[in-house]
Structures are given as structure tokens and as C-alpha cells.
Design a protein around this motif. Structure first.
Motif, PDB file in Angstrom:
ATOM      1  N   LYS A  61      43.781  90.251  12.949  1.00 57.24           N
ATOM      2  CA  LYS A  61      43.234  91.238  11.921  1.00 57.24           C
ATOM      3  C   LYS A  61      42.994  90.563  10.684  1.00 57.24           C
ATOM      4  CE  LYS A  61      44.434  94.976  14.748  1.00 57.24           C
ATOM      5  NZ  LYS A  61      45.291  96.558  14.670  1.00 57.24           N
ATOM      6  N   GLU A  68      40.092  94.522  10.388  1.00 57.05           N
ATOM      7  CA  GLU A  68      39.027  94.246  11.667  1.00 57.05           C
ATOM      8  C   GLU A  68      39.508  93.325  12.379  1.00 57.05           C
ATOM      9  OE1 GLU A  68      35.352  93.710  10.022  1.00 57.05           O
ATOM     10  OE2 GLU A  68      34.752  95.474   9.738  1.00 57.05           O
ATOM     11  N   GLN A 101      39.045  98.656   5.623  1.00 51.91           N
ATOM     12  CA  GLN A 101      39.840  98.751   6.875  1.00 51.91           C
ATOM     13  C   GLN A 101      39.939  97.277   7.331  1.00 51.91           C
ATOM     14  OE1 GLN A 101      37.469 100.598   9.544  1.00 51.91           O
ATOM     15  NE2 GLN A 101      38.271 102.790   8.932  1.00 51.91           N
ATOM     16  N   ASN A 116      38.736  93.941   5.683  1.00 51.53           N
ATOM     17  CA  ASN A 116      37.171  93.806   5.272  1.00 51.53           C
ATOM     18  C   ASN A 116      37.097  94.793   4.023  1.00 51.53           C
ATOM     19  OD1 ASN A 116      34.461  94.187   5.161  1.00 51.53           O
ATOM     20  ND2 ASN A 116      33.786  94.338   7.144  1.00 51.53           N
TER      21      ASN A 116
END
Length: 105
Positions: free
Chosen positions: A15, A25, A23, A18
Motif C-alpha cells: 500500500k 492504494e 488515500q 496517493n
């Protein structure tokens, strides 16, 4: 030998944040699905290979070569995650020895 159980190979993508959408991603994705023969790894064999016995280890025999990059696999109708402990290349097919994800090898 019957190849009667469906095996799902998954990859964990790291993860990353971004900043455009504010959030994280990246997620788990299905890499491959294969039919396999699944058996419990016996006590004697576990001691020969690993030097100790732990519950939740299985031998998975495949006809086709497993994907090169995968993080864990799940068996059909089972919610446990299994990670690779060892692999074998017998004269026919492929074999993986896996253990439950929560078990420390």
C-alpha cells in the motif's frame, strides 16, 4: 491422484499513499487459480524436513507450474491463508509445502 481442490494464489501489493486522492492504494489481488491435490503433511515427514512438528502444514501437488510471484494461497471452502515453506520438483508436476499464515515457521 485426484486434483480435486481449487487453489487460489494471491499477491499482496504494498500500500502506497496517493497524495492526489488522499488515500492509500494497493490491495490483495488474485494471481492464479489451479486445481490441486491437497494432503496434510505427516508427522514423520515434517520432522525430516523441518526438525519439528507444527499443525496446519499441507502438501499441495499441482499439474502446472505455480505462479512465480505470490504472497499466500487459499484453499477452496477454507478461510485460512497459507504461505510457502518449501517447494519440490518431482518427476511429474510440482509440489508445494505450505503452512498456515498465523503459524511461525
Amino acid at each position: 491422484m485426484r486434483y480435486d481442490m481449487k487453489i487460489n494464489f494471491f499477491s499482496n501489493e504494498e500500500k502506497k499513499y496517493n497524495p492526489r486522492v488522499h488515500q492509500y492504494e494497493g490491495s490483495t489481488r488474485l494471481v492464479n487459480q489451479e486445481m490441486a491435490n491437497v494432503t496434510d503433511l505427516g508427522l514423520t515427514r515434517q520432522v525430516e524436513i523441518f526438525g519439528a512438528f507444527k499443525e496446519g502444514r499441507k502438501t499441495i501437488r499441482l499439474i502446472n507450474k505455480p505462479p512465480e510471484k505470490w504472497s499466500f494461497l487459499m484453499l477452496e471452502n477454507d478461510d485460512k491463508k497459507y504461505t510457502l515453506l518449501s517447494s519440490l520438483n518431482p518427476s511429474k508436476g510440482y509440489a508445494l509445502i505450505v503452512g498456515e499464515n498465523n503459524a511461525k515457521n
